[in-house]
Write a protein that holds these residues in place. Sequence first.
Motif, short mmCIF file in Angstrom:
data_model
loop_
_atom_site.label_atom_id
_atom_site.label_comp_id
_atom_site.label_asym_id
_atom_site.label_seq_id
_atom_site.Cartn_x
_atom_site.Cartn_y
_atom_site.Cartn_z
N ILE A 1 47.98 24.59 41.34
CA ILE A 1 48.89 25.63 41.79
C ILE A 1 48.31 26.97 41.34
O ILE A 1 47.89 27.11 40.19
CB ILE A 1 50.29 25.44 41.17
CG1 ILE A 1 50.85 24.06 41.57
CG2 ILE A 1 51.24 26.55 41.59
CD1 ILE A 1 51.97 23.60 40.67
N PHE A 2 48.27 27.95 42.25
CA PHE A 2 47.80 29.28 41.84
C PHE A 2 48.92 30.29 42.04
O PHE A 2 49.68 30.22 43.00
CB PHE A 2 46.50 29.69 42.56
CG PHE A 2 46.49 29.52 44.04
CD1 PHE A 2 46.88 30.54 44.87
CD2 PHE A 2 46.04 28.33 44.60
CE1 PHE A 2 46.84 30.40 46.25
CE2 PHE A 2 45.99 28.18 45.98
CZ PHE A 2 46.40 29.21 46.81
N LEU A 3 49.00 31.24 41.11
CA LEU A 3 50.10 32.19 41.03
C LEU A 3 49.55 33.62 41.02
O LEU A 3 48.70 33.94 40.20
CB LEU A 3 50.92 31.95 39.76
CG LEU A 3 51.37 30.51 39.54
CD1 LEU A 3 51.56 30.23 38.05
CD2 LEU A 3 52.66 30.26 40.27
N ILE A 4 50.05 34.45 41.92
CA ILE A 4 49.53 35.81 42.05
C ILE A 4 50.70 36.78 42.16
O ILE A 4 51.58 36.61 43.01
CB ILE A 4 48.63 35.95 43.29
CG1 ILE A 4 47.57 34.85 43.32
CG2 ILE A 4 47.99 37.33 43.33
CD1 ILE A 4 46.87 34.70 44.66
N LYS A 5 50.70 37.78 41.32
CA LYS A 5 51.77 38.78 41.34
C LYS A 5 51.48 39.86 42.39
O LYS A 5 50.33 40.04 42.80
CB LYS A 5 51.90 39.45 39.97
CG LYS A 5 52.40 38.54 38.87
CD LYS A 5 52.51 39.30 37.58
CE LYS A 5 52.99 38.43 36.44
NZ LYS A 5 53.07 39.17 35.17
#
Length: 257
Positions: free
Chosen positions: A59-63
């Motif tokens: 899972i990748f998370l980007i603001k």
Amino acid sequence: MISSWKNTRFDNIAFTSGENFTHSFPDHFHEEYTIGVSVNGIQQFNLLNKEFIVAPHSIFLIKPGQMHAHHPIADLGWSFKSMYLSPDFVDHLLKGSEIKADSAFVPVVQDEELFNHYINIHENKESDVEDRITSFLYSVYQRSTDNSLQASVISSSEKLDEIKAYLADHITQKLNLDTIAGKFHIDKFQLIRQFKKHTGVTPNVYLTILRVECARRLMNQNHSLVETAFEAGFYDQSHFHHNFLYYTGVTPGSFVG
């Protein structure tokens, strides 16, 4: 091949899927929170001046506003799913909890249970997804929050923030570095060096990314391609088509199709 779909019941949540994708996404940012998973294949993911090798079921998370890039490994292709949540929607979902949307977190997480939770949301995206996304956000934040990463975030000076805001307010105008340098009392070449140091790209590239993001937003609001190109500041349809494809991997026509 990329497909996209919007859930208009909840703030136009955008869902995308890519199959056997070999396109490299250059440095860019989004105005929304981006949460995605790698389904098959391996990619290199660049964020916060770090490189991550993203394996399947990660899972990748980007603001919002975080510059990042994706590159397939050895042109073998990779498959992914992503969803884009507006800052207002994320604030709404986390309201009343101890979780803060601006907390630092590990950009890449490998957790099979969270992966399956995410896939369930994506496969049932036409239904009422608010509760399931809220539950997922709680879980993924608790799993990935890491205050030690805060120091890794590139901070920008107040003047550079003002310059970025100026570019966002003048998205339809042709970039004139001499005008901007004069307005903010900074040497033109120092402006270019400092801007790239803090954002990872030049002012010209940053403005193009702003235009692409504006185009995505307008098309999500059902604007025509001609209206979108004009309102997002592209010179003509060819300029719009080329840059949108370069940064998103799909043509404007495929995005709305």
